[in-house]
Design a protein around this motif. Structure first.
Motif, PDB file in Angstrom:
ATOM      1  N   VAL A 188       9.081   1.713   9.072  1.00 34.71           N
ATOM      2  CA  VAL A 188       8.257   2.677   8.219  1.00 34.71           C
ATOM      3  C   VAL A 188       8.783   4.019   8.508  1.00 34.71           C
ATOM      4  O   VAL A 188       9.379   4.450   9.410  1.00 34.71           O
ATOM      5  CB  VAL A 188       6.839   2.671   8.564  1.00 34.71           C
ATOM      6  N   MET A 189       8.419   5.043   7.686  1.00 36.23           N
ATOM      7  CA  MET A 189       8.424   6.394   7.775  1.00 36.23           C
ATOM      8  C   MET A 189       7.301   7.312   8.293  1.00 36.23           C
ATOM      9  O   MET A 189       6.346   7.079   7.601  1.00 36.23           O
ATOM     10  CB  MET A 189       9.278   7.093   6.595  1.00 36.23           C
ATOM     11  N   PHE A 190       7.399   7.974   9.187  1.00 36.36           N
ATOM     12  CA  PHE A 190       6.075   8.811   9.636  1.00 36.36           C
ATOM     13  C   PHE A 190       6.332  10.124   9.023  1.00 36.36           C
ATOM     14  O   PHE A 190       7.251  10.796   9.169  1.00 36.36           O
ATOM     15  CB  PHE A 190       6.135   8.760  11.090  1.00 36.36           C
ATOM     16  N   SER A 191       4.885  10.526   8.850  1.00 30.27           N
ATOM     17  CA  SER A 191       4.686  12.033   8.471  1.00 30.27           C
ATOM     18  C   SER A 191       4.864  12.990   9.615  1.00 30.27           C
ATOM     19  O   SER A 191       5.103  12.415  10.800  1.00 30.27           O
ATOM     20  CB  SER A 191       3.334  12.169   7.662  1.00 30.27           C
ATOM     21  N   ASP A 192       4.517  14.161   9.212  1.00 31.61           N
ATOM     22  CA  ASP A 192       4.578  15.258  10.502  1.00 31.61           C
ATOM     23  C   ASP A 192       3.191  14.592  10.992  1.00 31.61           C
ATOM     24  O   ASP A 192       2.359  14.114  10.599  1.00 31.61           O
ATOM     25  CB  ASP A 192       4.366  16.696  10.120  1.00 31.61           C
ATOM     26  N   THR A 193       2.956  14.998  12.391  1.00 25.70           N
ATOM     27  CA  THR A 193       1.853  14.393  13.139  1.00 25.70           C
ATOM     28  C   THR A 193       0.577  15.400  12.910  1.00 25.70           C
ATOM     29  O   THR A 193       0.878  16.519  12.729  1.00 25.70           O
ATOM     30  CB  THR A 193       1.978  14.477  14.673  1.00 25.70           C
ATOM     31  N   TYR A 194      -0.647  14.840  12.691  1.00 25.73           N
ATOM     32  CA  TYR A 194      -1.666  15.586  12.489  1.00 25.73           C
ATOM     33  C   TYR A 194      -2.854  15.737  13.762  1.00 25.73           C
ATOM     34  O   TYR A 194      -3.639  16.269  13.394  1.00 25.73           O
ATOM     35  CB  TYR A 194      -2.455  14.989  11.108  1.00 25.73           C
ATOM     36  N   SER A 248       1.179  10.987  19.788  1.00 29.53           N
ATOM     37  CA  SER A 248       0.749  11.690  18.706  1.00 29.53           C
ATOM     38  C   SER A 248       0.698  10.593  17.468  1.00 29.53           C
ATOM     39  O   SER A 248       1.217   9.729  17.276  1.00 29.53           O
ATOM     40  CB  SER A 248       2.071  12.611  18.227  1.00 29.53           C
ATOM     41  N   TYR A 249      -0.178  10.989  16.651  1.00 23.89           N
ATOM     42  CA  TYR A 249      -0.571  10.443  15.533  1.00 23.89           C
ATOM     43  C   TYR A 249      -0.114  10.838  14.177  1.00 23.89           C
ATOM     44  O   TYR A 249       0.097  12.032  13.893  1.00 23.89           O
ATOM     45  CB  TYR A 249      -2.148  10.350  15.168  1.00 23.89           C
ATOM     46  N   ALA A 250       0.310  10.131  13.207  1.00 25.10           N
ATOM     47  CA  ALA A 250       0.910  10.510  12.128  1.00 25.10           C
ATOM     48  C   ALA A 250       0.844   9.441  10.856  1.00 25.10           C
ATOM     49  O   ALA A 250       0.108   8.258  11.188  1.00 25.10           O
ATOM     50  CB  ALA A 250       2.455  10.584  12.165  1.00 25.10           C
ATOM     51  N   TYR A 269       0.940  -1.081  -0.210  1.00 24.66           N
ATOM     52  CA  TYR A 269      -0.056  -0.049   0.002  1.00 24.66           C
ATOM     53  C   TYR A 269       0.966   1.336   0.080  1.00 24.66           C
ATOM     54  O   TYR A 269       2.096   1.138   0.457  1.00 24.66           O
ATOM     55  CB  TYR A 269      -0.694   0.116   1.253  1.00 24.66           C
ATOM     56  N   ASP A 270       0.391   2.324  -0.470  1.00 28.74           N
ATOM     57  CA  ASP A 270       1.139   3.551  -0.520  1.00 28.74           C
ATOM     58  C   ASP A 270       1.473   4.143   0.728  1.00 28.74           C
ATOM     59  O   ASP A 270       2.470   4.614   1.162  1.00 28.74           O
ATOM     60  CB  ASP A 270       0.432   4.645  -1.314  1.00 28.74           C
ATOM     61  N   PHE A 271       0.075   4.273   1.760  1.00 23.32           N
ATOM     62  CA  PHE A 271       0.462   4.882   2.950  1.00 23.32           C
ATOM     63  C   PHE A 271      -0.445   4.206   3.800  1.00 23.32           C
ATOM     64  O   PHE A 271      -1.429   3.571   3.561  1.00 23.32           O
ATOM     65  CB  PHE A 271       0.225   6.204   2.986  1.00 23.32           C
ATOM     66  N   GLY A 272      -0.158   4.324   5.374  1.00 25.38           N
ATOM     67  CA  GLY A 272      -1.074   3.870   6.150  1.00 25.38           C
ATOM     68  C   GLY A 272      -1.647   5.010   7.175  1.00 25.38           C
ATOM     69  O   GLY A 272      -0.843   5.882   7.482  1.00 25.38           O
ATOM     70  N   THR A 329       0.102   5.662  16.066  1.00 28.49           N
ATOM     71  CA  THR A 329       0.977   6.650  17.103  1.00 28.49           C
ATOM     72  C   THR A 329       2.347   6.341  16.441  1.00 28.49           C
ATOM     73  O   THR A 329       2.848   5.394  16.279  1.00 28.49           O
ATOM     74  CB  THR A 329       0.997   5.692  18.401  1.00 28.49           C
ATOM     75  N   VAL A 330       3.116   7.456  16.666  1.00 27.70           N
ATOM     76  CA  VAL A 330       4.501   7.551  16.266  1.00 27.70           C
ATOM     77  C   VAL A 330       5.339   6.855  17.411  1.00 27.70           C
ATOM     78  O   VAL A 330       5.146   7.374  18.485  1.00 27.70           O
ATOM     79  CB  VAL A 330       4.892   9.043  16.131  1.00 27.70           C
ATOM     80  N   ASN A 331       6.142   5.816  17.048  1.00 28.01           N
ATOM     81  CA  ASN A 331       7.111   5.504  18.280  1.00 28.01           C
ATOM     82  C   ASN A 331       8.703   5.089  17.527  1.00 28.01           C
ATOM     83  O   ASN A 331       8.375   4.792  16.239  1.00 28.01           O
ATOM     84  CB  ASN A 331       6.577   4.777  18.976  1.00 28.01           C
TER      85      ASN A 331
END
Ligand code: ARG
Length: 267
Positions: free
Chosen positions: A107-113, A228-230, A90-93, A98-100
């Protein structure tokens, strides 16, 4: 004649619709495929018509719109999301993720939203009224030494709630042996409502949704953890990550993110 024409048009529409879905694969240029686990209200859940809806879905749609791409969403078991992003399926999840640090190795995380809190749900008449009640002994600095016997803590398998709860008491975990892992958060809440377990650890917004849905439950005032969620993407996909971060920044600036937040998350 008109009828035949509209029948033909309907067939053409049906075929082209299938084609556009069929051509929406991870490799196709104009298509963004998102993976989620749609049993986590208000972030992602099924509406009465079995459509996947929620806060994350609307943010993802707004991102896709900014990128001029078509969004396709698939729901899978939560614990498989990071592996499938790593595999490039898949392209993104996006799943209230939660970022940890552990996940960052995969994986890589985006900025948190958005931000979240891990909450503890218990029965309304529970003898457990605060976090300390789940532990039997404490050291001089106030950290738990052992969890109470006979407690069972329900979590959704593979979530951060699972990780925290399964840790040792020195880290405020309840010990692996006291944790029961369910496929979904709602199954854990159901087991609690039926009196089968002592408590559930889950993110605060889903906790509120489930406490509204099942009677006789309450959320303890003591927050268990702040998070934080991303959005996550494959480690090779820096290009997509950049585009997602730009889109998120624009959505924040133009007020769209706040608008979606207000729609799904009560203040
Ligand atoms: N925030 C938690 C985590 O990242 C739970 C997310 C669960 N999401 C879901 N769609 N079931 O581990």
């Amino acid at each position: 004649m008109k009828k035949i024409l509209s029948a033909i048009l309907a067939v053409i529409a049906a075929i082209s619709c299938c084609f556009s879905i069929a051509s929406c694969t991870a490799d196709s240029e104009n298509c963004l495929i998102m993976v989620t686990d749609a049993d986590f209200p208000p972030f992602e859940y099924l509406d009465d018509n079995e459509n996947i809806v929620g806060f994350d879905i609307e943010v993802a749609e707004a991102i896709a719109e900014k990128l001029g791409m078509t969004l396709k969403i698939e729901s899978i078991a939560f614990e498989k999301i990071f592996d499938e992003i790593e595999n490039g399926k898949y392209d993104f999840g996006m799943a209230g993720l939660t970022v940890n640090e552990e996940r960052k190795s995969q994986v890589m995380f985006s900025d948190t939203y958005a931000t979240g809190i891990q909450s503890i749900i218990v029965k309304e008449d529970s003898e457990y009224t605060k976090l300390n009640d789940f532990f039997a002994g404490f050291d001089e600095s106030g950290n738990p030494i052992t969890a109470k016997i006979n407690i069972t803590i329900g979590v959704q398998k593979g979530t951060t709630g699972d990780t925290y709860a399964s840790a040792d008491p020195v880290e405020w975990g309840f010990e692996e042996k006291n944790v029961k892992k369910y496929a979904t958060g709602e199954e854990a809440v159901q087991a609690l409502a039926e009196g089968k377990i002592t408590a559930v650890i889950i993110d605060s917004e889903p906790a509120k949704s489930f406490v509204d849905k099942y009677s006789g439950l309450k959320i303890l005032k003591t927050p268990y953890a702040n998070e934080s969620y991303a959005i996550c993407v494959n480690k090779d996909n820096t290009e997509l990550l950049g585009k997602i971060n730009n889109a998120l920044e624009e959505l924040e600036k133009d007020g769209k993110l706040e608008e979606i937040q207000n729609k799904y998350i009560a203040k």
